[in-house]
Design a protein around this motif. Structure first.
Motif, PDB file in Angstrom:
ATOM      1  N   UNK A   6      -2.489  14.595   4.862  1.00 45.58           N
ATOM      2  CA  UNK A   6      -1.863  13.411   4.323  1.00 45.58           C
ATOM      3  C   UNK A   6      -2.839  13.584   2.456  1.00 45.58           C
ATOM      4  N   UNK A   7      -2.037  14.005   1.695  1.00 45.33           N
ATOM      5  CA  UNK A   7      -2.680  14.228   0.474  1.00 45.33           C
ATOM      6  C   UNK A   7      -3.267  15.617   0.866  1.00 45.33           C
TER       7      UNK A   7
ATOM      8  N   UNK B  62       1.727  15.655  16.951  1.00 48.41           N
ATOM      9  CA  UNK B  62       1.774  14.864  15.545  1.00 48.41           C
ATOM     10  C   UNK B  62       1.756  13.561  15.652  1.00 48.41           C
ATOM     11  N   UNK B  63       2.430  12.927  16.721  1.00 45.64           N
ATOM     12  CA  UNK B  63       2.361  11.604  17.079  1.00 45.64           C
ATOM     13  C   UNK B  63       0.970  11.028  17.122  1.00 45.64           C
ATOM     14  N   UNK B  64       0.168  11.859  17.965  1.00 39.76           N
ATOM     15  CA  UNK B  64      -1.153  11.491  18.454  1.00 39.76           C
ATOM     16  C   UNK B  64      -1.932  11.483  17.123  1.00 39.76           C
ATOM     17  N   UNK B  65      -1.897  12.607  16.407  1.00 38.80           N
ATOM     18  CA  UNK B  65      -2.448  12.890  15.184  1.00 38.80           C
ATOM     19  C   UNK B  65      -2.483  11.513  14.138  1.00 38.80           C
ATOM     20  N   UNK B  66      -1.036  11.135  14.075  1.00 42.02           N
ATOM     21  CA  UNK B  66      -0.934  10.025  12.922  1.00 42.02           C
ATOM     22  C   UNK B  66      -1.386   8.553  13.973  1.00 42.02           C
ATOM     23  N   UNK B  67      -1.485   8.633  15.215  1.00 45.64           N
ATOM     24  CA  UNK B  67      -1.876   7.261  15.966  1.00 45.64           C
ATOM     25  C   UNK B  67      -3.297   7.341  15.455  1.00 45.64           C
ATOM     26  N   UNK B  68      -4.278   8.224  15.496  1.00 47.01           N
ATOM     27  CA  UNK B  68      -5.402   8.378  15.394  1.00 47.01           C
ATOM     28  C   UNK B  68      -6.140   8.147  13.989  1.00 47.01           C
ATOM     29  N   UNK B  69      -5.009   8.501  13.078  1.00 45.23           N
ATOM     30  CA  UNK B  69      -5.477   8.483  11.598  1.00 45.23           C
ATOM     31  C   UNK B  69      -5.459   7.053  11.150  1.00 45.23           C
ATOM     32  N   UNK B  70      -6.024   6.703   9.916  1.00 46.24           N
ATOM     33  CA  UNK B  70      -6.362   5.375   9.376  1.00 46.24           C
ATOM     34  C   UNK B  70      -5.090   5.038   8.596  1.00 46.24           C
ATOM     35  N   UNK B  71      -3.803   5.718   8.956  1.00 46.24           N
ATOM     36  CA  UNK B  71      -2.580   5.456   8.143  1.00 46.24           C
ATOM     37  C   UNK B  71      -1.766   4.222   8.840  1.00 46.24           C
TER      38      UNK B  71
ATOM     39  N   UNK C 193       0.931  -1.109   0.046  1.00 43.66           N
ATOM     40  CA  UNK C 193      -0.052  -0.175  -0.227  1.00 43.66           C
ATOM     41  C   UNK C 193       1.039   1.373   0.026  1.00 43.66           C
ATOM     42  N   UNK C 194       0.672   1.939  -1.141  1.00 43.35           N
ATOM     43  CA  UNK C 194       1.424   3.716  -0.948  1.00 43.35           C
ATOM     44  C   UNK C 194       0.798   4.422  -0.039  1.00 43.35           C
ATOM     45  N   UNK C 195       1.623   4.728   0.940  1.00 46.06           N
ATOM     46  CA  UNK C 195       1.088   5.850   1.904  1.00 46.06           C
ATOM     47  C   UNK C 195       1.182   7.373   1.454  1.00 46.06           C
ATOM     48  N   UNK C 196       0.044   8.112   1.698  1.00 46.86           N
ATOM     49  CA  UNK C 196       0.312   9.419   1.119  1.00 46.86           C
ATOM     50  C   UNK C 196       1.295  10.144   1.804  1.00 46.86           C
ATOM     51  N   UNK C 197       2.191  11.117   1.241  1.00 45.82           N
ATOM     52  CA  UNK C 197       2.908  12.069   1.776  1.00 45.82           C
ATOM     53  C   UNK C 197       2.128  12.662   3.083  1.00 45.82           C
ATOM     54  N   UNK C 198       2.861  12.850   4.088  1.00 42.50           N
ATOM     55  CA  UNK C 198       2.207  13.490   5.358  1.00 42.50           C
ATOM     56  C   UNK C 198       3.319  14.936   5.501  1.00 42.50           C
TER      57      UNK C 198
END
Length: 79
Positions: free
Chosen positions: A21-22, A35-44, A1-6
């Motif tokens: 993200x995108x 930032x860590x928490x935002x990424x943790x809560x995202x679907x990434x 899976x290609x991850x969007x650039x953050x």
């Protein structure tokens, strides 16, 4: 899976930084922990990143300063 650039965008006048993200805004960060928490809560798939990994990740583009740059209102030049 290609991850969007953050992208962690340049700080605003209040020191906050938008995290995207995108074309999607993931959240607003006021500190690296945010930032860590935002990424943790995202679907990434990058949700297991810790602070060090977020600072060094190749998929995160830090604009207007790096992970240590969180200027508040007093640090912006007067207009």
């Amino acid at each position: 899976m290609d991850l969007p650039s953050i992208v962690v965008h340049a700080p605003g006048l209040d020191g906050s930084r938008r995290v995207t993200a995108g074309d999607e805004t993931l959240g607003i960060a006021y500190h690296l922990d945010d930032v860590v928490e935002i990424l943790r809560r995202s679907d990434l798939d990058e949700s297991d990143l810790d602070e060090i990994e977020v600072e060094e990740s190749d998929i995160i583009d830090w604009q207007g300063g790096g992970p240590d740059d969180w200027p508040g209102l007093s640090e912006h030049p007067a207009e």
